[in-house]
Design a protein around this motif. Structure first.
Motif, PDB file in Angstrom:
ATOM      1  N   SER A  74       0.857  -1.189   0.000  1.00 45.64           N
ATOM      2  CA  SER A  74       0.000   0.000   0.000  1.00 45.64           C
ATOM      3  C   SER A  74       0.893   1.239   0.000  1.00 45.64           C
ATOM      4  CB  SER A  74      -0.926   0.001   1.212  1.00 45.64           C
ATOM      5  OG  SER A  74      -0.202   0.334   2.369  1.00 45.64           O
ATOM      6  N   GLU A  75       0.298   2.365  -0.312  1.00 50.45           N
ATOM      7  CA  GLU A  75       1.049   3.621  -0.394  1.00 50.45           C
ATOM      8  C   GLU A  75       1.771   3.977   0.899  1.00 50.45           C
ATOM      9  OE1 GLU A  75       1.336   5.766  -3.109  1.00 50.45           O
ATOM     10  OE2 GLU A  75       0.237   4.362  -4.365  1.00 50.45           O
ATOM     11  N   THR A  76       1.242   3.535   2.032  1.00 52.54           N
ATOM     12  CA  THR A  76       1.806   3.927   3.323  1.00 52.54           C
ATOM     13  C   THR A  76       2.484   2.778   4.068  1.00 52.54           C
ATOM     14  OG1 THR A  76      -0.324   3.535   4.394  1.00 52.54           O
ATOM     15  CG2 THR A  76       0.134   5.785   3.607  1.00 52.54           C
ATOM     16  N   ALA A  77       2.425   1.578   3.526  1.00 53.18           N
ATOM     17  CA  ALA A  77       3.026   0.434   4.219  1.00 53.18           C
ATOM     18  C   ALA A  77       4.540   0.560   4.248  1.00 53.18           C
ATOM     19  CB  ALA A  77       2.627  -0.865   3.528  1.00 53.18           C
ATOM     20  N   PRO A  78       5.149   0.202   5.371  1.00 55.38           N
ATOM     21  CA  PRO A  78       6.616   0.233   5.400  1.00 55.38           C
ATOM     22  C   PRO A  78       7.181  -0.921   4.567  1.00 55.38           C
ATOM     23  CG  PRO A  78       5.752  -0.683   7.434  1.00 55.38           C
ATOM     24  CD  PRO A  78       4.567  -0.229   6.630  1.00 55.38           C
ATOM     25  N   PHE A  79       8.373  -0.712   4.072  1.00 58.08           N
ATOM     26  CA  PHE A  79       9.039  -1.808   3.384  1.00 58.08           C
ATOM     27  C   PHE A  79       9.455  -2.833   4.434  1.00 58.08           C
ATOM     28  CE2 PHE A  79       9.865   1.734   0.416  1.00 58.08           C
ATOM     29  CZ  PHE A  79       9.310   1.174  -0.727  1.00 58.08           C
ATOM     30  N   PRO A  80       9.357  -4.114   4.129  1.00 56.18           N
ATOM     31  CA  PRO A  80       9.775  -5.119   5.118  1.00 56.18           C
ATOM     32  C   PRO A  80      11.278  -5.033   5.366  1.00 56.18           C
ATOM     33  CG  PRO A  80       9.132  -6.160   3.044  1.00 56.18           C
ATOM     34  CD  PRO A  80       8.861  -4.703   2.899  1.00 56.18           C
ATOM     35  N   PRO A  81      11.715  -5.416   6.552  1.00 61.77           N
ATOM     36  CA  PRO A  81      13.154  -5.380   6.830  1.00 61.77           C
ATOM     37  C   PRO A  81      13.904  -6.356   5.923  1.00 61.77           C
ATOM     38  CG  PRO A  81      11.941  -6.394   8.646  1.00 61.77           C
ATOM     39  CD  PRO A  81      10.936  -5.905   7.673  1.00 61.77           C
ATOM     40  N   ALA A  82      15.118  -6.003   5.614  1.00 65.66           N
ATOM     41  CA  ALA A  82      15.944  -6.852   4.750  1.00 65.66           C
ATOM     42  C   ALA A  82      16.532  -7.995   5.563  1.00 65.66           C
ATOM     43  CB  ALA A  82      17.055  -6.025   4.116  1.00 65.66           C
ATOM     44  N   GLU A  88      19.975 -12.164  -2.176  1.00 64.73           N
ATOM     45  CA  GLU A  88      18.849 -11.454  -2.763  1.00 64.73           C
ATOM     46  C   GLU A  88      19.170  -9.970  -2.822  1.00 64.73           C
ATOM     47  OE1 GLU A  88      14.620 -12.331  -1.683  1.00 64.73           O
ATOM     48  OE2 GLU A  88      14.631 -10.260  -0.986  1.00 64.73           O
ATOM     49  N   THR A  89      18.717  -9.332  -3.897  1.00 64.52           N
ATOM     50  CA  THR A  89      18.792  -7.875  -3.990  1.00 64.52           C
ATOM     51  C   THR A  89      17.376  -7.358  -4.113  1.00 64.52           C
ATOM     52  OG1 THR A  89      20.976  -7.888  -5.016  1.00 64.52           O
ATOM     53  CG2 THR A  89      19.659  -5.906  -5.312  1.00 64.52           C
ATOM     54  N   ARG A  90      17.039  -6.418  -3.226  1.00 60.13           N
ATOM     55  CA  ARG A  90      15.716  -5.793  -3.201  1.00 60.13           C
ATOM     56  C   ARG A  90      15.790  -4.457  -3.915  1.00 60.13           C
ATOM     57  NH1 ARG A  90      13.285  -5.189   2.395  1.00 60.13           N
ATOM     58  NH2 ARG A  90      14.492  -3.312   2.397  1.00 60.13           N
ATOM     59  N   PHE A  91      14.745  -4.137  -4.655  1.00 60.36           N
ATOM     60  CA  PHE A  91      14.612  -2.862  -5.346  1.00 60.36           C
ATOM     61  C   PHE A  91      13.373  -2.189  -4.787  1.00 60.36           C
ATOM     62  CE2 PHE A  91      17.062  -5.608  -7.968  1.00 60.36           C
ATOM     63  CZ  PHE A  91      17.987  -4.794  -8.591  1.00 60.36           C
ATOM     64  N   HIS A 137      11.021   8.472  -1.338  1.00 64.92           N
ATOM     65  CA  HIS A 137      11.448   7.768  -0.126  1.00 64.92           C
ATOM     66  C   HIS A 137      11.844   8.764   0.953  1.00 64.92           C
ATOM     67  CE1 HIS A 137      11.550   3.902  -2.178  1.00 64.92           C
ATOM     68  NE2 HIS A 137      12.147   4.509  -3.189  1.00 64.92           N
ATOM     69  N   ASP A 138      11.715   8.322   2.197  1.00 64.17           N
ATOM     70  CA  ASP A 138      12.169   9.162   3.293  1.00 64.17           C
ATOM     71  C   ASP A 138      13.687   9.007   3.452  1.00 64.17           C
ATOM     72  OD1 ASP A 138      12.498   6.680   4.577  1.00 64.17           O
ATOM     73  OD2 ASP A 138      10.766   6.960   5.878  1.00 64.17           O
ATOM     74  N   GLU A 139      14.268   9.901   4.219  1.00 63.26           N
ATOM     75  CA  GLU A 139      15.725   9.901   4.382  1.00 63.26           C
ATOM     76  C   GLU A 139      16.257   8.607   5.004  1.00 63.26           C
ATOM     77  OE1 GLU A 139      19.474  10.651   3.822  1.00 63.26           O
ATOM     78  OE2 GLU A 139      17.854  11.824   2.937  1.00 63.26           O
ATOM     79  N   PRO A 140      15.614   8.033   6.034  1.00 67.69           N
ATOM     80  CA  PRO A 140      16.134   6.765   6.576  1.00 67.69           C
ATOM     81  C   PRO A 140      16.170   5.633   5.541  1.00 67.69           C
ATOM     82  CG  PRO A 140      14.616   7.758   8.143  1.00 67.69           C
ATOM     83  CD  PRO A 140      14.523   8.564   6.870  1.00 67.69           C
ATOM     84  N   THR A 141      15.183   5.579   4.652  1.00 68.37           N
ATOM     85  CA  THR A 141      15.184   4.545   3.609  1.00 68.37           C
ATOM     86  C   THR A 141      16.346   4.772   2.655  1.00 68.37           C
ATOM     87  OG1 THR A 141      12.788   4.285   3.767  1.00 68.37           O
ATOM     88  CG2 THR A 141      13.836   3.485   1.752  1.00 68.37           C
ATOM     89  N   ARG A 142      16.546   6.008   2.240  1.00 65.74           N
ATOM     90  CA  ARG A 142      17.671   6.308   1.341  1.00 65.74           C
ATOM     91  C   ARG A 142      19.007   6.020   2.024  1.00 65.74           C
ATOM     92  NH1 ARG A 142      14.247  10.571  -0.137  1.00 65.74           N
ATOM     93  NH2 ARG A 142      15.260  12.008   1.285  1.00 65.74           N
ATOM     94  N   ALA A 143      19.123   6.401   3.285  1.00 68.61           N
ATOM     95  CA  ALA A 143      20.388   6.211   3.998  1.00 68.61           C
ATOM     96  C   ALA A 143      20.732   4.733   4.196  1.00 68.61           C
ATOM     97  CB  ALA A 143      20.324   6.917   5.349  1.00 68.61           C
ATOM     98  N   ALA A 144      19.730   3.890   4.300  1.00 68.07           N
ATOM     99  CA  ALA A 144      19.964   2.459   4.526  1.00 68.07           C
ATOM    100  C   ALA A 144      20.280   1.695   3.235  1.00 68.07           C
ATOM    101  CB  ALA A 144      18.743   1.841   5.208  1.00 68.07           C
ATOM    102  N   ALA A 145      20.146   2.330   2.101  1.00 70.18           N
ATOM    103  CA  ALA A 145      20.341   1.656   0.812  1.00 70.18           C
ATOM    104  C   ALA A 145      21.807   1.338   0.560  1.00 70.18           C
ATOM    105  CB  ALA A 145      19.803   2.534  -0.312  1.00 70.18           C
ATOM    106  N   ASP A 146      22.032   0.228  -0.105  1.00 65.07           N
ATOM    107  CA  ASP A 146      23.372  -0.098  -0.593  1.00 65.07           C
ATOM    108  C   ASP A 146      23.683   0.694  -1.856  1.00 65.07           C
ATOM    109  OD1 ASP A 146      24.316  -2.400   1.182  1.00 65.07           O
ATOM    110  OD2 ASP A 146      22.314  -3.060   0.587  1.00 65.07           O
TER     111      ASP A 146
END
Length: 138
Positions: A37-45, A80-83, A91-100
C-alpha cells in the motif's frame, strides 16, 4: 541471486502490468514483485540481502554497469537484492540512507507504474548480459 521488486501502489490490469508480468516470467523464478500500500513500510531486509532504492538523486548507471554491480554482489555471497520503488513522494531519508545503492532511471520523472515496468525490463536485461544472451546489444 534472487531479485525482488517492492513497489508501493497497485498496478491492476494495465499495459504496464502486462510488461511487468512478461519480464518476470522471462526471469523464470529469479524475479519477484511485491505490491505494498502507499503507506506500508518496506519489510526489513533479511541477512545476505542488498537494497537498491530507486530515487531521482541516485546514480544513473548503464545496463552493463548495473549488471556488473549485481554480478559482484552475487559472487560475494548476496542471496537477494531488493529494489524499492516509493510512492509519489519518493522515499524518506532513513530509507535512502539504509540503501546499498541509490539508483536513478535518468534525470526525467517517470510515472510509478511505468517505472516499475522499466525496472523489470532492466533486471531482465542485466540477467541476459550476465548469461550471454543476445537480448542486450552494446
Amino acid at each position: 541471486m534472487k531479485l525482488h521488486i517492492y513497489a508501493r501502489g497497485r498496478i491492476g490490469r494495465s499495459p504496464e502490468a502486462e510488461l511487468v508480468a512478461r519480464y518476470t516470467s522471462r526471469m523464470r523464478g529469479l524475479l519477484t514483485v511485491t505490491e505494498l500500500s502507499e503507506t506500508a513500510p518496506f519489510p526489513p531486509a533479511p541477512p545476505g540481502t542488498r537494497t537498491i532504492v530507486l530515487d531521482e538523486r541516485g546514480q544513473d548507471l548503464s545496463s552493463t554497469t548495473l549488471a556488473k554491480t549485481l554480478e559482484q554482489w552475487r559472487d560475494t555471497g548476496t542471496r537477494e537484492t531488493r529494489f524499492l520503488l516509493g510512492a509519489a513522494d519518493g522515499h524518506d531519508e532513513p530509507t535512502r540512507a539504509a540503501a546499498d545503492l541509490l539508483l536513478a532511471m535518468g534525470r526525467t520523472t517517470w510515472p510509478h507504474l511505468l517505472a516499475r515496468a522499466m525496472l523489470a525490463e532492466q533486471l531482465y536485461r542485466t540477467h541476459t548480459i550476465l548469461t550471454g544472451h543476445p537480448y542486450h546489444r552494446d
